[in-house]
Scaffold this motif. Structure first.
Motif, PDB file in Angstrom:
ATOM      1  N   SER A  47      60.622   6.594  27.197  1.00 27.69           N
ATOM      2  CA  SER A  47      60.468   5.912  25.915  1.00 27.69           C
ATOM      3  C   SER A  47      60.425   6.881  24.743  1.00 27.69           C
ATOM      4  N   THR A  86      63.788   1.247  23.685  1.00 26.56           N
ATOM      5  CA  THR A  86      62.555   0.749  24.303  1.00 26.56           C
ATOM      6  C   THR A  86      61.920  -0.338  23.445  1.00 26.56           C
ATOM      7  N   THR A  99      61.592  -3.827  25.254  1.00 28.43           N
ATOM      8  CA  THR A  99      60.218  -4.035  25.707  1.00 28.43           C
ATOM      9  C   THR A  99      59.367  -4.771  24.670  1.00 28.43           C
ATOM     10  N   TYR A 121      56.591   3.270  24.521  1.00 24.06           N
ATOM     11  CA  TYR A 121      56.488   2.163  25.483  1.00 24.06           C
ATOM     12  C   TYR A 121      55.211   1.365  25.240  1.00 24.06           C
TER      13      TYR A 121
END
Length: 328
Positions: free
Chosen positions: A87, A94, A98, A151
Motif C-alpha cells: 500500500s 489501494t 480498499t 491500507y
C-alpha cells in the motif's frame, strides 16, 4: 434458499466463507475481477458450487449488474488490496479499491434495493490495521483509530462509510474488525506464510535461509476458517453492529519462528534467519491485540484453533506442497 454475494472470493477468507455458506445451504455468488483472473481456476476447484460473476469494486455499474444477477440476501465485502507493504508503493490504487470500493458497493446496494433496503444485509471486512498506533491495549470497538499505513487509512474510510450508511439509511450494515487471521491458503507475501513456506523448504533442502524485517512486532493471530463464522453470525443478528474478532492473545514474529522451526526439529533458528531493512515498514504497528468480548457475548463466537496449532497446520501443509512441487 438464502443467497449471498461475496467480493474478494479469490482470497483465503472468500474461500472459507464460501465453504461455510454452501454447507449451510446458501446459493453463493462470487465477484471476480477480469475474465483471465489467475485465481479463477483455484476458486472453481476449491468451491465448485459457487456461481462466478465478473465485476470490479472500482466500477459501480458492474456491481449493480452483479447484484441483479445474484439477487442476494447477504453481501460480504471481502475485496481489497490487502497486502499492507504494497500500500505504500501504490497508495492511490489501494485507496480506490480498499476505501472507495466500499462506498461503491454500499451505494450499489442502496440503488439496487430501492425502497426495500432491509432486504440486503451487508458485511464489511474492517481490519485491526485501523488501530495502527494503538491508543489502548487491548483494542476494542470503541478504541480510537490511528492507522499507520495507506491500507489502514483506506480501511478506516470504508469502516466509517459502513457506519454512515447504517445510520443514514437504516441499512443492515455490520463491520467485522478482524485481527490477523491466517491459514494454509494465505498468500506467500504475508509474513506467516512466508515463514512456514521457507521453513518447509529449509527442511527439504530447497532453501538455506529466510530474510525478515522486524522480529519484535506482535500480532493477534487466529485461523481464517474460524473468523468467517463470525462474519456470518454478524449478519444473522436482528440489529447491525461492529465487532472486534480476535483471539485476545498476542505473539511476536520471534514466537512464530520458534513454533515453525520447532515443527521441523530446529530449536535454534537464528542462523537461518537474516534481517534486511527493506522489509521494515516506514511506520510500524508494534502491538496489536484484540478484545473479542463483544463478539463472544453477542454472537456466541469463540476461536477454535490456537496459535501453535495454526502455525503447525501451515508448516505441515507447506511441507506437502513443497514436496509435490519439487517432485520429492
Amino acid at each position: 434458499m438464502p443467497r449471498a454475494l461475496i467480493t474478494g472470493i479469490t482470497g483465503q477468507d472468500g474461500l472459507y466463507l464460501s465453504e461455510l455458506l454452501l454447507s449451510k445451504g446458501y446459493e453463493v455468488y462470487g465477484l471476480i475481477r477480469g475474465q483471465n483472473n489467475p485465481k479463477l481456476e483455484l476458486v472453481r476447484h476449491t468451491v465448485p458450487g459457487v456461481h462466478l460473476v465478473t465485476g470490479d469494486l472500482t466500477d459501480m455499474s458492474s456491481l449493480l449488474r452483479a447484484l441483479n444477477v445474484a439477487q442476494p440476501d447477504e453481501v460480504y465485502n471481502l475485496g481489497a488490496i490487502s497486502f499492507v507493504a504494497y500500500s505504500w508503493d501504490n497508495a492511490h490504487v489501494t485507496s480506490d479499491v480498499t476505501g472507495q470500493g466500499v462506498l461503491n458497493i454500499l451505494e450499489a446496494i442502496r440503488l439496487y434495493a430501492g425502497d426495500d433496503l432491509g432486504k440486503v444485509r451487508f458485511y464489511q471486512a474492517s481490519s485491526s490495521e485501523m488501530f495502527g498506533k494503538v491508543q489502548e491495549v487491548p483494542q476494542r470497538e470503541s478504541t480510537l483509530l490511528w492507522p499507520r499505513s495507506p491500507y489502514g487509512v483506506a480501511k478506516v474510510f470504508g469502516h466509517y462509510m459502513t457506519i454512515n450508511y447504517r445510520e443514514s439509511y437504516g441499512m443492515h450494515a455490520s463491520s467485522g474488525i478482524l485481527f490477523n487471521h491466517e491459514s494454509p491458503r494465505r498468500g506467500p507475501e504475508f509474513v506467516t506464510r512466508k515463514v512456514t513456506q521457507a521453513v518447509a523448504r529449509i527442511k527439504l533442502g530447497l532453501q538455506d535461509d529466510i530474510t525478515m524485517g522486524n522480529l519484535d512486532a506482535k500480532r493477534d493471530w487466529g485461523f481464517a476458517g474460524d473468523y468467517v463464522e463470525a462474519m456470518w453470525r454478524m449478519l444473522q443478528q436482528d440489529e447491525a453492529d461492529d465487532y472486534v474478532v480476535a483471539t485476545g492473545e498476542t505473539h511476536s514474529i520471534r514466537e512464530l519462528l520458534d513454533v515453525a522451526f520447532n515443527r521441523i526439529g530446529i530449536d535454534e533458528w537464528q542462523s537461518y534467519v537474516k534481517q534486511d531493512p527493506r522489509f521494515m515498514r516506514p511506520a510500524e504497528v508494534e502491538l496489536l491485540i484484540g478484545d473479542p468480548a463483544k463478539a463472544q457475548e453477542k454472537l456466541g463466537w469463540k476461536p477454535k484453533v490456537g496459535f501453535e496449532e495454526l502455525v503447525t497446520m501451515m508448516v505441515d501443509n507447506d511441507l506437502v506442497e513443497q514436496r509435490a512441487l519439487a517432485g520429492i
